[in-house]
Design an enzyme around this catalytic site. Sequence first.
Site, PDB file in Angstrom:
ATOM      1  N   GLU A   1      28.557  33.481  80.247  1.00 26.89           N
ATOM      2  CA  GLU A   1      27.138  33.472  80.583  1.00 26.89           C
ATOM      3  C   GLU A   1      26.264  33.453  79.343  1.00 26.89           C
ATOM      4  O   GLU A   1      26.583  34.088  78.338  1.00 26.89           O
ATOM      5  CB  GLU A   1      26.791  34.708  81.418  1.00 26.89           C
ATOM      6  CG  GLU A   1      27.104  34.490  82.877  1.00 26.89           C
ATOM      7  CD  GLU A   1      27.083  35.781  83.651  1.00 26.89           C
ATOM      8  OE1 GLU A   1      26.150  35.985  84.432  1.00 26.89           O
ATOM      9  OE2 GLU A   1      28.002  36.590  83.456  1.00 26.89           O
TER      10      GLU A   1
ATOM     11  N   CYS B   1      20.522  34.523  74.179  1.00 27.15           N
ATOM     12  CA  CYS B   1      21.479  35.624  74.218  1.00 27.15           C
ATOM     13  C   CYS B   1      22.824  35.023  74.626  1.00 27.15           C
ATOM     14  O   CYS B   1      22.966  34.500  75.724  1.00 27.15           O
ATOM     15  CB  CYS B   1      20.978  36.638  75.251  1.00 27.15           C
ATOM     16  SG  CYS B   1      22.128  37.968  75.571  1.00 27.15           S
TER      17      CYS B   1
ATOM     18  N   CYS C   1      20.035  42.703  80.288  1.00 31.20           N
ATOM     19  CA  CYS C   1      21.120  43.423  79.617  1.00 31.20           C
ATOM     20  C   CYS C   1      22.023  44.101  80.626  1.00 31.20           C
ATOM     21  O   CYS C   1      21.551  44.792  81.526  1.00 31.20           O
ATOM     22  CB  CYS C   1      20.560  44.541  78.749  1.00 31.20           C
ATOM     23  SG  CYS C   1      19.676  43.978  77.337  1.00 31.20           S
TER      24      CYS C   1
ATOM     25  N   CYS D   1      32.089  50.471  79.379  1.00 26.08           N
ATOM     26  CA  CYS D   1      30.875  51.303  79.374  1.00 26.08           C
ATOM     27  C   CYS D   1      30.476  51.483  80.843  1.00 26.08           C
ATOM     28  O   CYS D   1      30.414  50.520  81.606  1.00 26.08           O
ATOM     29  CB  CYS D   1      29.750  50.634  78.593  1.00 26.08           C
ATOM     30  SG  CYS D   1      30.178  50.374  76.867  1.00 26.08           S
TER      31      CYS D   1
ATOM     32  N   CYS E   1      27.491  49.469  82.570  1.00 22.63           N
ATOM     33  CA  CYS E   1      27.380  48.030  82.338  1.00 22.63           C
ATOM     34  C   CYS E   1      28.190  47.233  83.354  1.00 22.63           C
ATOM     35  O   CYS E   1      29.364  47.539  83.606  1.00 22.63           O
ATOM     36  CB  CYS E   1      27.856  47.698  80.933  1.00 22.63           C
ATOM     37  SG  CYS E   1      27.794  45.932  80.574  1.00 22.63           S
TER      38      CYS E   1
ATOM     39  N   CYS F   1      34.810  41.917  79.386  1.00 24.20           N
ATOM     40  CA  CYS F   1      34.741  42.874  78.279  1.00 24.20           C
ATOM     41  C   CYS F   1      35.761  43.972  78.521  1.00 24.20           C
ATOM     42  O   CYS F   1      36.009  44.360  79.658  1.00 24.20           O
ATOM     43  CB  CYS F   1      33.343  43.484  78.188  1.00 24.20           C
ATOM     44  SG  CYS F   1      33.125  44.546  76.743  1.00 24.20           S
TER      45      CYS F   1
HETATM   46  N1  SAH Z   1      29.179  44.936  73.690  1.00 24.80           N
HETATM   47  C1  SAH Z   1      28.019  44.835  72.838  1.00 24.80           C
HETATM   48  C2  SAH Z   1      27.194  43.621  73.156  1.00 24.80           C
HETATM   49  C3  SAH Z   1      26.490  43.642  74.492  1.00 24.80           C
HETATM   50  S1  SAH Z   1      24.822  43.937  74.168  1.00 24.80           S
HETATM   51  C4  SAH Z   1      27.210  46.115  72.932  1.00 24.80           C
HETATM   52  O1  SAH Z   1      27.430  46.880  73.857  1.00 24.80           O
HETATM   53  O2  SAH Z   1      26.404  46.366  72.047  1.00 24.80           O
HETATM   54  C5  SAH Z   1      24.288  44.544  75.640  1.00 24.80           C
HETATM   55  C6  SAH Z   1      23.359  45.723  75.497  1.00 24.80           C
HETATM   56  O3  SAH Z   1      22.957  46.031  76.804  1.00 24.80           O
HETATM   57  C7  SAH Z   1      24.057  46.938  74.929  1.00 24.80           C
HETATM   58  O4  SAH Z   1      23.184  47.678  74.117  1.00 24.80           O
HETATM   59  C8  SAH Z   1      24.385  47.732  76.188  1.00 24.80           C
HETATM   60  O5  SAH Z   1      24.451  49.114  75.930  1.00 24.80           O
HETATM   61  C9  SAH Z   1      23.216  47.389  77.067  1.00 24.80           C
HETATM   62  N2  SAH Z   1      23.506  47.510  78.488  1.00 24.80           N
HETATM   63  C10 SAH Z   1      24.685  47.468  79.112  1.00 24.80           C
HETATM   64  N3  SAH Z   1      24.527  47.624  80.439  1.00 24.80           N
HETATM   65  C11 SAH Z   1      23.214  47.763  80.659  1.00 24.80           C
HETATM   66  C12 SAH Z   1      22.428  47.916  81.821  1.00 24.80           C
HETATM   67  N4  SAH Z   1      22.958  47.924  83.034  1.00 24.80           N
HETATM   68  N5  SAH Z   1      21.089  48.028  81.675  1.00 24.80           N
HETATM   69  C13 SAH Z   1      20.528  47.961  80.443  1.00 24.80           C
HETATM   70  N6  SAH Z   1      21.217  47.778  79.325  1.00 24.80           N
HETATM   71  C14 SAH Z   1      22.552  47.689  79.425  1.00 24.80           C
END
Ligand code: SAH
Length: 363
Positions: free
Chosen positions: A94, A107, A346, A118, A121, A114
């Site tokens: 994506e 982006c 995000c 987390c 996410c 992944c």
């Molecule tokens: N794996 C890397 C790159 C992804 S960036 C990382 O985690 O940094 C994606 C960003 O979105 C990260 O800062 C992550 O913490 C955030 N993120 C993940 N799930 C989210 C959600 N449901 N709502 C808002 N931000 C989220």
Amino acid sequence: MTQEMKHLPGMTLPELRSFVEALGEPGYRAMQLFKGMHERRVESFEEFTDLPKLFREKLSGVSILRTLRHASKHVSEDGTRRYLFDTAGGNPVETVFIPTEKRDTICFSSQSGCALKCDFCLTAKLGFLQNLTPGEIVEQIIFALNDVYGPGTETPHGTNLVAMGAGEPFNNYENLLKAVSIMNEETGLFIVPGRITISTVGIVPRILEFSELKRRPNLAISLSAPNDELRDRLMPVNKRWNIDELMSAAAVFQKSLRRGERFTFEYVLLDDVNDSKEHAKQLASVLRRYRLDRVKINLIPHNSAEALDYGAPSIERVEAFKLALEAEGVSAYIRKPRGNDIFAACGQLAAKQGKNPVKALTI
Ligand code: SAH
């Protein structure tokens, strides 16, 4: 069959030179190929009108320009576009194009799925599917630019790239850096490192390695909790490298910054989980302890999804968190969600599960 075919957008100029020479062509054809692919962003071999027809035919027998198969596109009410592709192996990729008044941000994804788990996410729910090749990374950017501006147009000045799509960029380090160096080229996309940001969950050895690079993109570290107990729960990677190790690495990175440069911590705000004033104070005190005074905090109110157990705090709570950080002398910014009506925000990238809301336009 495609395995033996060279995927040209993922090759550096020197690699292209060896490739064309091995085909019995003069070395300067490499530059013609590179410019065609990255400066004019051509979509097919026929469009390389400056190359002899015979060479174009030869090329199409041994190499390919595209491996990602475009599956769908969704356009948000705010102009954000989300593209979904399949890799040759059938895994989802994506990419999100985010227009703002002054400049665009693309982006991109570094992996399909992944491995990091987390808890907040959506991409995590896919599990790890594959590392993207340099060409698969570069193709995402070319596709988005061509969709918006059309092939043959100049890449707009000031386009920003963020490795904040699916995947953990630092777990696909070599491919990512190779893609970045291809996109940096002046004779190609010419997106300079200062306009690229890599976001990591905090893979400590990679942060240290990254600190040593001379010419490198900006760094963002996803923190999202000010203490180990909470971060262990939200981001299991914390059990591998805890906050002390992460902050020590961040301090090393800070030392490597040039004058005036800063770097970012991202902090996803989860209602009633990590968003109290007490959490803000703890966060500020962690930053002080490691003398991290050249950082800014990007606050990302959680983007919810059915499969996730968390919600976004009210705007009042978000503001209060920001003010609490500022009162401690920490710069904080609230990131406005973009494209959440089309599951492009995000943490919402999870091709196979994300439903397409009614308002989204599918093309
Ligand atoms: N794996 C890397 C790159 C992804 S960036 C990382 O985690 O940094 C994606 C960003 O979105 C990260 O800062 C992550 O913490 C955030 N993120 C993940 N799930 C989210 C959600 N449901 N709502 C808002 N931000 C989220």
